[in-house]
Motif scaffolding. Structure first.
Motif, PDB file in Angstrom:
ATOM      1  N   UNK A  40      16.294   2.087  45.707  1.00 41.01           N
ATOM      2  CA  UNK A  40      15.026   2.587  46.245  1.00 41.01           C
ATOM      3  C   UNK A  40      15.177   2.637  47.760  1.00 41.01           C
ATOM      4  N   UNK A  41      15.017   3.807  48.329  1.00 41.48           N
ATOM      5  CA  UNK A  41      15.188   3.966  49.775  1.00 41.48           C
ATOM      6  C   UNK A  41      14.213   3.091  50.560  1.00 41.48           C
ATOM      7  N   UNK A  42      13.043   2.820  50.001  1.00 43.34           N
ATOM      8  CA  UNK A  42      12.062   1.991  50.699  1.00 43.34           C
ATOM      9  C   UNK A  42      12.458   0.514  50.727  1.00 43.34           C
ATOM     10  N   UNK A  43      13.283   0.066  49.798  1.00 44.95           N
ATOM     11  CA  UNK A  43      13.849  -1.284  49.839  1.00 44.95           C
ATOM     12  C   UNK A  43      15.068  -1.276  50.761  1.00 44.95           C
ATOM     13  N   UNK A  44      15.937  -0.303  50.565  1.00 45.70           N
ATOM     14  CA  UNK A  44      17.192  -0.223  51.309  1.00 45.70           C
ATOM     15  C   UNK A  44      16.990  -0.168  52.823  1.00 45.70           C
ATOM     16  N   UNK A  45      15.966   0.530  53.285  1.00 41.60           N
ATOM     17  CA  UNK A  45      15.814   0.736  54.738  1.00 41.60           C
ATOM     18  C   UNK A  45      15.597  -0.556  55.519  1.00 41.60           C
ATOM     19  N   UNK A  46      15.235  -1.637  54.835  1.00 36.02           N
ATOM     20  CA  UNK A  46      15.009  -2.920  55.508  1.00 36.02           C
ATOM     21  C   UNK A  46      16.204  -3.869  55.398  1.00 36.02           C
ATOM     22  N   UNK A  47      17.189  -3.511  54.600  1.00 36.30           N
ATOM     23  CA  UNK A  47      18.254  -4.450  54.218  1.00 36.30           C
ATOM     24  C   UNK A  47      19.563  -4.196  54.959  1.00 36.30           C
ATOM     25  N   UNK A  48      20.160  -5.270  55.462  1.00 39.53           N
ATOM     26  CA  UNK A  48      21.413  -5.168  56.200  1.00 39.53           C
ATOM     27  C   UNK A  48      22.612  -4.930  55.288  1.00 39.53           C
ATOM     28  N   UNK A  49      22.627  -5.568  54.112  1.00 38.91           N
ATOM     29  CA  UNK A  49      23.842  -5.558  53.283  1.00 38.91           C
ATOM     30  C   UNK A  49      23.711  -4.795  51.978  1.00 38.91           C
ATOM     31  N   UNK A  50      22.628  -4.127  51.736  1.00 41.55           N
ATOM     32  CA  UNK A  50      22.401  -3.479  50.453  1.00 41.55           C
ATOM     33  C   UNK A  50      22.980  -2.061  50.450  1.00 41.55           C
ATOM     34  N   UNK A  51      23.912  -1.761  49.534  1.00 37.88           N
ATOM     35  CA  UNK A  51      24.425  -0.387  49.465  1.00 37.88           C
ATOM     36  C   UNK A  51      23.362   0.568  48.930  1.00 37.88           C
ATOM     37  N   UNK A  52      23.510   1.832  49.254  1.00 41.35           N
ATOM     38  CA  UNK A  52      22.606   2.848  48.709  1.00 41.35           C
ATOM     39  C   UNK A  52      23.379   4.139  48.554  1.00 41.35           C
ATOM     40  N   UNK A  53      23.276   4.835  47.448  1.00 45.50           N
ATOM     41  CA  UNK A  53      22.511   4.430  46.272  1.00 45.50           C
ATOM     42  C   UNK A  53      23.075   3.150  45.666  1.00 45.50           C
ATOM     43  N   UNK A  54      22.211   2.442  44.946  1.00 48.94           N
ATOM     44  CA  UNK A  54      22.559   1.157  44.350  1.00 48.94           C
ATOM     45  C   UNK A  54      22.706   1.362  42.845  1.00 48.94           C
ATOM     46  N   UNK A  55      23.893   1.026  42.335  1.00 49.35           N
ATOM     47  CA  UNK A  55      24.217   1.261  40.922  1.00 49.35           C
ATOM     48  C   UNK A  55      24.283  -0.055  40.144  1.00 49.35           C
ATOM     49  N   UNK A  56      24.323   0.053  38.839  1.00 41.58           N
ATOM     50  CA  UNK A  56      24.498  -1.119  37.986  1.00 41.58           C
ATOM     51  C   UNK A  56      25.763  -1.883  38.381  1.00 41.58           C
ATOM     52  N   UNK A  57      26.822  -1.172  38.736  1.00 35.55           N
ATOM     53  CA  UNK A  57      28.072  -1.836  39.145  1.00 35.55           C
ATOM     54  C   UNK A  57      27.862  -2.669  40.411  1.00 35.55           C
ATOM     55  N   UNK A  58      26.958  -2.258  41.304  1.00 37.75           N
ATOM     56  CA  UNK A  58      26.651  -3.050  42.498  1.00 37.75           C
ATOM     57  C   UNK A  58      25.954  -4.350  42.105  1.00 37.75           C
ATOM     58  N   UNK A  59      25.029  -4.276  41.158  1.00 36.19           N
ATOM     59  CA  UNK A  59      24.343  -5.477  40.676  1.00 36.19           C
ATOM     60  C   UNK A  59      25.334  -6.409  39.987  1.00 36.19           C
ATOM     61  N   UNK A  60      26.250  -5.840  39.210  1.00 37.67           N
ATOM     62  CA  UNK A  60      27.255  -6.658  38.526  1.00 37.67           C
ATOM     63  C   UNK A  60      28.178  -7.332  39.532  1.00 37.67           C
ATOM     64  N   UNK A  61      28.567  -6.613  40.582  1.00 35.73           N
ATOM     65  CA  UNK A  61      29.384  -7.206  41.647  1.00 35.73           C
ATOM     66  C   UNK A  61      28.632  -8.357  42.307  1.00 35.73           C
ATOM     67  N   UNK A  62      27.365  -8.140  42.629  1.00 35.94           N
ATOM     68  CA  UNK A  62      26.537  -9.184  43.227  1.00 35.94           C
ATOM     69  C   UNK A  62      26.534 -10.435  42.346  1.00 35.94           C
ATOM     70  N   UNK A  63      26.307 -10.259  41.056  1.00 35.58           N
ATOM     71  CA  UNK A  63      26.216 -11.396  40.132  1.00 35.58           C
ATOM     72  C   UNK A  63      27.568 -12.075  39.926  1.00 35.58           C
ATOM     73  N   UNK A  64      28.634 -11.294  39.838  1.00 37.25           N
ATOM     74  CA  UNK A  64      29.961 -11.858  39.579  1.00 37.25           C
ATOM     75  C   UNK A  64      30.650 -12.428  40.810  1.00 37.25           C
ATOM     76  N   UNK A  65      30.388 -11.847  41.978  1.00 43.74           N
ATOM     77  CA  UNK A  65      31.131 -12.231  43.184  1.00 43.74           C
ATOM     78  C   UNK A  65      30.300 -12.974  44.230  1.00 43.74           C
ATOM     79  N   UNK A  66      29.103 -12.522  44.501  1.00 45.62           N
ATOM     80  CA  UNK A  66      28.279 -13.112  45.565  1.00 45.62           C
ATOM     81  C   UNK A  66      27.574 -14.377  45.076  1.00 45.62           C
ATOM     82  N   UNK A  67      26.919 -14.289  43.935  1.00 39.43           N
ATOM     83  CA  UNK A  67      26.144 -15.422  43.423  1.00 39.43           C
ATOM     84  C   UNK A  67      26.987 -16.696  43.296  1.00 39.43           C
ATOM     85  N   UNK A  68      28.194 -16.649  42.720  1.00 36.86           N
ATOM     86  CA  UNK A  68      28.950 -17.899  42.580  1.00 36.86           C
ATOM     87  C   UNK A  68      29.702 -18.335  43.842  1.00 36.86           C
ATOM     88  N   UNK A  69      29.711 -17.527  44.879  1.00 35.13           N
ATOM     89  CA  UNK A  69      30.495 -17.866  46.068  1.00 35.13           C
ATOM     90  C   UNK A  69      29.902 -19.076  46.785  1.00 35.13           C
TER      91      UNK A  69
END
Length: 180
Positions: A40-69
């Motif tokens: 959502x461009x209205x979410x993305x415009x405020x975020x420093x690290x959020x890719x856009x467009x944001x895909x399911x693979x981005x969410x999976x990367x977040x959960x698999x790589x960022x969350x457990x770090x």
């Protein structure tokens, strides 16, 4: 007997409950909702690290790589099992954790961000944090107000040097816990 040093992340609770919300570790079950809300461009415009467009693979990367770090403590913000957004701490080299969050646009204006931020601030304090920092775009009055309600004070401004917000003015905020 040897003692094992624990990090602030290790001392945070696995689940944080508030009056309306439950903050839990994001799982793959949250990935479709994360992808939908972040694309959502209205979410993305405020975020420093959020890719856009944001895909399911981005969410999976977040959960698999960022969350457990070790560098992040992430919590899915849920209400009645519906994902509203994410709140978390990034552990910086200087030792001061940085609080960050996002909410999906359908959930703006209901006090959820404030409630989640206040809950994580309280949990961080209980886990031994002595201070936190955060930042928001100077033009994002809503986010700055959320952080003020969570106890942060504005300390400075800086022009973002890189990422999605490069060239934009950021308000730096800090929260010092009273030593008790």
């Amino acid at each position: 007997m040897t003692s094992v040093a624990t990090t602030l992340k290790d001392r945070l609770p696995a689940t944080i409950r508030t009056e309306r919300l439950v903050l839990v570790t994001p799982t793959m079950a949250h990935a479709p909702a994360i992808a939908q809300l972040c694309n959502n461009v209205n979410v993305h415009k405020w975020m420093a690290r959020l890719p856009f467009p944001y895909h399911l693979s981005d969410a999976e990367f977040f959960i698999n790589e960022i969350v457990p770090s070790a560098a992040e403590a992430c919590f899915a913000i849920t209400r009645d099992d519906e994902l509203l957004g994410v709140v978390g701490l990034t552990f910086a080299a200087d030792g001061t954790p940085e609080l960050g969050y996002w909410l999906g646009e359908p959930h703006w204006g209901h006090g959820y961000a404030t409630e989640a931020a206040q809950a994580l601030v309280a949990a961080a304090r209980a886990a031994g944090a002595t201070r936190l920092r955060s930042r928001a775009l100077q033009t994002n009055a809503a986010s700055r107000n959320v952080l003020k309600k969570a106890g942060f004070v504005e300390t400075d401004t800086v022009v973002e040097a890189s990422n999605n917000l490069a060239g934009k003015t950021m308000v730096l905020m800090r929260l010092e816990f009273d030593e008790r």
